[in-house]
Scaffold this active site. Sequence first.
Site, short mmCIF file in Angstrom:
data_model
loop_
_atom_site.label_atom_id
_atom_site.label_comp_id
_atom_site.label_asym_id
_atom_site.label_seq_id
_atom_site.Cartn_x
_atom_site.Cartn_y
_atom_site.Cartn_z
N LYS A 1 0.85 -1.19 0.00
CA LYS A 1 0.00 0.00 0.00
C LYS A 1 0.88 1.24 0.00
CE LYS A 1 -4.13 1.18 2.71
NZ LYS A 1 -4.75 0.86 4.01
C1 E4P Z 1 -7.61 2.71 5.21
O1 E4P Z 1 -6.47 2.31 5.29
C2 E4P Z 1 -8.16 3.39 6.37
O2 E4P Z 1 -8.02 2.57 7.51
C3 E4P Z 1 -9.57 3.75 6.37
O3 E4P Z 1 -10.41 3.17 5.47
C4 E4P Z 1 -9.78 5.13 6.88
O4 E4P Z 1 -10.97 5.16 7.48
P1 E4P Z 1 -11.45 6.27 8.52
O5 E4P Z 1 -11.86 7.48 7.75
O6 E4P Z 1 -12.60 5.58 9.16
O7 E4P Z 1 -10.33 6.53 9.48
#
Ligand code: E4P
Length: 184
Positions: free
Chosen positions: A83
Site C-alpha cells: 500500500k
Molecule cells: C484505510 O487504510 C483506512 O483505515 C480507512 O479506510 C480510513 O478510514 P477512517 O476514515 O474511518 O479513518
Amino acid sequence: MKFFVDTADVKEIKDLYQLGLVDGVTTNPSLILKSGGSIAEVTRQICDIVEGPVSAEVVATEFPQMMKEAQVLAKIAKNVCIKVPLTLDGLKACRAIRNDLGREVNVTLCFSANQALLAAKAGATFISPFVGRVDDTGADGMELISEIRTIYDNYDYKTEILVASVHTVNHVKQAALIGADVIT
Ligand code: E4P
C-alpha cells in the site's frame, strides 16, 4: 463485491474469516500500532489466516525508502499487497513495485477522480477512495465512487475500486449499486 476487512486485529480477522465473508484485509500503520505488534509480525500473522490480498502500507514518504520497505514487506508472504500513498513518489513506487517486484499495489488516500486516474495509469491494482472523509468535507463520497467507476469503465482500466473510510451502511449499499469492486 469483495469484502476486505479494515483492521489489524488478528482475532477479529480470524472470526470474520471463518464466517466466509472476508476476501482480503487492509491494514495501515495506525491500525498495526493499535494491535501492539510490529508491521512485519502482524502482517505475517494475518497472511497465515487469509488467502486473499493483505495490504501492508509503507511509512516512508520518499521513493527510494518506499522501495526498500516494499521489498521487505513483499518477502513476508506472497499475498502481501503493497500500500502506497497517492503522492508523486507513491505513484512512482506503484509503477516500480508492479514492474520490478511484480506485486499488487493498493494506492491509498484518494480524494478525487483525477487522482484515481493517475493511479490507474501508474498500474495500481487497487485504488482506495476515502468516502467517509470526503463526506466530512461536505462533498459526496459516493459521487466520487461513481465518477471513478465511469472513468475506469470508459478506458477499460483494470484497477479495482476499493471503497475505504466506510462510515455508514448506506455507503455499503451505494457502493454495491455503483459497482465498486471491493468494500472495506
Ligand atoms: C484505510 O487504510 C483506512 O483505515 C480507512 O479506510 C480510513 O478510514 P477512517 O476514515 O474511518 O479513518
